[in-house]
Design an enzyme around this catalytic site. Structure first.
Site, short mmCIF file in Angstrom:
data_model
loop_
_atom_site.label_atom_id
_atom_site.label_comp_id
_atom_site.label_asym_id
_atom_site.label_seq_id
_atom_site.Cartn_x
_atom_site.Cartn_y
_atom_site.Cartn_z
CE1 TYR A 185 -3.32 -2.46 6.21
CE2 TYR A 185 -3.23 -0.10 5.76
CZ TYR A 185 -3.34 -1.40 5.31
OH TYR A 185 -3.49 -1.66 3.97
CB THR A 206 -0.93 0.00 1.24
OG1 THR A 206 -1.42 1.32 1.46
CG2 THR A 206 -0.20 -0.43 2.51
CG ASP A 207 -1.12 5.06 -0.82
OD1 ASP A 207 -1.63 4.40 0.11
OD2 ASP A 207 -1.72 5.99 -1.39
CD GLU A 208 -3.10 3.61 4.45
OE1 GLU A 208 -2.93 3.50 5.67
OE2 GLU A 208 -4.20 3.54 3.90
CE LYS A 250 -0.38 -4.47 3.06
NZ LYS A 250 -0.85 -5.78 2.52
P1 NAD Z 1 -10.17 -6.70 3.08
O1 NAD Z 1 -10.01 -6.46 4.54
O2 NAD Z 1 -11.44 -6.37 2.40
O3 NAD Z 1 -9.88 -8.25 2.75
C1 NAD Z 1 -8.85 -8.98 3.37
C2 NAD Z 1 -9.15 -10.46 3.16
O4 NAD Z 1 -8.05 -11.20 3.72
C3 NAD Z 1 -10.43 -10.94 3.85
O5 NAD Z 1 -11.15 -11.77 3.00
C4 NAD Z 1 -9.91 -11.72 5.07
O6 NAD Z 1 -10.78 -12.76 5.46
C5 NAD Z 1 -8.60 -12.25 4.51
N1 NAD Z 1 -7.62 -12.55 5.56
C6 NAD Z 1 -7.27 -11.77 6.63
N2 NAD Z 1 -6.33 -12.38 7.35
C7 NAD Z 1 -6.05 -13.56 6.73
C8 NAD Z 1 -5.14 -14.62 6.98
N3 NAD Z 1 -4.33 -14.58 8.03
N4 NAD Z 1 -5.10 -15.66 6.11
C9 NAD Z 1 -5.93 -15.72 5.05
N5 NAD Z 1 -6.83 -14.74 4.77
C10 NAD Z 1 -6.88 -13.67 5.59
O7 NAD Z 1 -8.94 -5.94 2.40
P2 NAD Z 1 -8.83 -5.26 0.97
O8 NAD Z 1 -9.26 -3.85 1.06
O9 NAD Z 1 -9.41 -6.17 -0.05
O10 NAD Z 1 -7.24 -5.24 0.81
C11 NAD Z 1 -6.56 -6.31 0.18
C12 NAD Z 1 -5.08 -6.00 0.20
O11 NAD Z 1 -4.82 -4.79 -0.50
C13 NAD Z 1 -4.50 -5.82 1.60
O12 NAD Z 1 -3.23 -6.41 1.63
C14 NAD Z 1 -4.39 -4.32 1.76
O13 NAD Z 1 -3.34 -3.97 2.63
C15 NAD Z 1 -4.07 -3.91 0.32
N6 NAD Z 1 -4.49 -2.55 -0.05
C16 NAD Z 1 -5.76 -2.14 0.21
C17 NAD Z 1 -6.15 -0.87 -0.20
C18 NAD Z 1 -7.56 -0.38 0.03
O14 NAD Z 1 -7.86 0.79 -0.23
N7 NAD Z 1 -8.49 -1.21 0.46
C19 NAD Z 1 -5.23 -0.03 -0.84
C20 NAD Z 1 -3.94 -0.50 -1.08
C21 NAD Z 1 -3.58 -1.78 -0.69
P1 TYD Z 2 -10.17 4.80 5.35
O1 TYD Z 2 -11.24 4.49 4.36
O2 TYD Z 2 -10.20 4.13 6.67
O3 TYD Z 2 -8.78 4.54 4.61
P2 TYD Z 2 -7.26 4.94 5.04
O4 TYD Z 2 -7.18 5.10 6.49
O5 TYD Z 2 -6.55 3.72 4.57
O6 TYD Z 2 -6.91 6.15 4.23
O7 TYD Z 2 -10.16 6.38 5.62
C1 TYD Z 2 -10.05 7.29 4.53
C2 TYD Z 2 -10.05 8.70 5.13
O8 TYD Z 2 -11.34 8.95 5.70
C3 TYD Z 2 -9.06 8.92 6.24
O9 TYD Z 2 -8.54 10.24 6.15
C4 TYD Z 2 -9.89 8.79 7.50
C5 TYD Z 2 -11.24 9.32 7.08
N1 TYD Z 2 -12.40 8.73 7.78
C6 TYD Z 2 -13.33 9.55 8.43
O10 TYD Z 2 -13.20 10.79 8.44
N2 TYD Z 2 -14.37 8.95 9.09
C7 TYD Z 2 -14.54 7.61 9.13
O11 TYD Z 2 -15.51 7.12 9.79
C8 TYD Z 2 -13.60 6.77 8.43
C9 TYD Z 2 -13.74 5.28 8.45
C10 TYD Z 2 -12.55 7.38 7.77
#
Ligand code: NAD
Ligand code: TYD
Length: 342
Positions: free
Chosen positions: A149, A125-127, A153
């Protein structure tokens, strides 16, 4: 290609499986997912209907599970989406983040090396870069995570670097921006607010709401991941974003319009992330674009489409938001600030 998709019952992993089914007609896909609170079989009901997809319940940090699938399904590639993925939950309790996001990645890397797989892609992730007030992170920027988190990562991400250098493990890493689109678990900003607004409930904006995120549509993220899986150079990192920077307040405005609600439902709350709230994320993506990938989803149009999806797919999210574990988290995290507006 016999592909193992970890975390495939989550938001991005499930969308990636849909993409692979369409784009690679010869591919067979094994999904391994621990079905934590964020993983749901209802998210992959459609893909499980395909005879090219098999589902295995299990944790990525369990080598017996991972090695068993690699052997029985003759896996050639792994794409790792499995993670604990929510910053707010990591502030409450971060142990499971270390288990999955660091140790789990180690197990997948070891299996990739042991079974001489063709390639593993780790979804980061970019984070991991931390916050940037001006300019944009490149793949060479320092890793400076600010929350449990993002630090977990970063740990997994750097294990990939170390493995490729120490053992020539064929691993590539992608660092994606904030995703939006269908099937996102309703605890993240967009689906949390959309589902609450649909129900006429107040939405909690942290602090001044002027934090900036770089949003990328989930299918653009998935097509970027697929491009890097096949064309990326081993040991390298690739950013996947859409140069689409929006303040949280701008997103809230569109969500209010699309749900037909007004500002009276917006509640500004003291920032629960305190010093750990990254102000702005921004990345350059030229390196990934040079592989032939580019994002194709217009943010505003597809954000509105995403809200429409949540209006239409209440059969998907209501069973999730109605379970006691979801409500317990909301009470625990937002209770002190939302009070009677919970
Ligand atoms: P999500 O939380 O929706 O899904 C995570 C999945 O992983 C779930 O199905 C969960 O059951 C499974 N899981 C958790 N722990 C596990 C384990 N120990 N073994 C097997 N399965 C397990 O997450 P997401 O938003 O789909 O993100 C997917 C990936 O992309 C993550 O690695 C996250 O860090 C990365 N990512 C997410 C975003 C975003 O905006 N959501 C952005 C950049 C990167
Ligand atoms: P989020 O979707 O949790 O993603 P990330 O923390 O990975 O960026 O949050 C996106 C932005 O929205 C972040 O600046 C936090 C803000 N936020 C709120 O203001 N209220 C909320 O209830 C949530 C979940 C997020």
């Amino acid at each position: 290609m016999n592909l193992l998709v970890t975390g495939g019952a989550g938001f991005i992993g499930s969308n990636y499986v849909r993409l692979v089914l369409k784009k690679h007609p010869q591919a067979r896909i094994s999904i391994v997912d621990a079905l934590t609170y964020a993983g749901n079989l209802s998210t992959i009901r459609d893909v499980l209907a395909s005879d090219r997809v098999k589902f295995f319940p299990g944790h990525i940090q369990d080598p017996c599970v991972i090695e068993g699938i690699i052997k029985s399904e003759q896996i050639s590639h792994i794409v790792n989406f499995a993670a604990e993925s929510h910053n707010d939950r990591s502030l409450l309790d971060s142990g499971s983040f270390i288990q999955t996001d660091v140790y789990g990645v180690h197990i997948l890397l070891e299996a990739t090396r042991k079974f001489k797989l063709e390639r593993m892609l780790h979804v980061s992730t970019d984070e991991v870069y931390g916050s940037i007030l001006e300019g944009a992170f490149t793949e060479q920027s320092p890793i400076e995570p600010n929350t449990p988190y993002s630090a977990s990562k970063a740990g997994g991400d750097l294990q990939c670097r170390a493995h490729s250098i120490s053992y020539q493990t064929p691993v590539v890493v992608t660092r994606g921006g904030n995703n939006y689109g269908p099937f996102q678990y309703p605890e993240k900003l967009i689906p949390f607010f959309a589902t609450r607004l649909i129900d006429g409930k107040k939405v909690p904006v942290y602090g001044d709401g002027n934090q900036v995120r770089e949003w990328v549509h989930v299918m653009d993220h998935c097509s970027g991941i697929d491009t890097v899986l096949h064309a990326g150079k081993v040991g390298e990192v690739y950013n996947i974003g859409d140069s689409n920077e929006r303040r949280n307040n701008e997103i809230v405005k569109i969500l209010l319009e699309e749900t037909g609600r007004d500002e009276s439902l917006v509640k500004s709350i003291p920032d629960p992330r305190k010093g750990a709230h990254d102000r702005r994320y921004s990345m350059t993506t030229e390196k990934t674009q040079a592989l032939g990938w580019k994002p194709e989803h217009d943010f505003e149009k597809y954000l509105r489409d995403t809200v429409k999806w949540y209006k239409e797919r209440q059969d998907w999210w209501r069973p999730i938001t109605e379970i006691p574990a979801f409500q317990d988290f909301i009470k625990r995290f937002y209770g002190p600030t939302l009070g009677s507006d919970l």
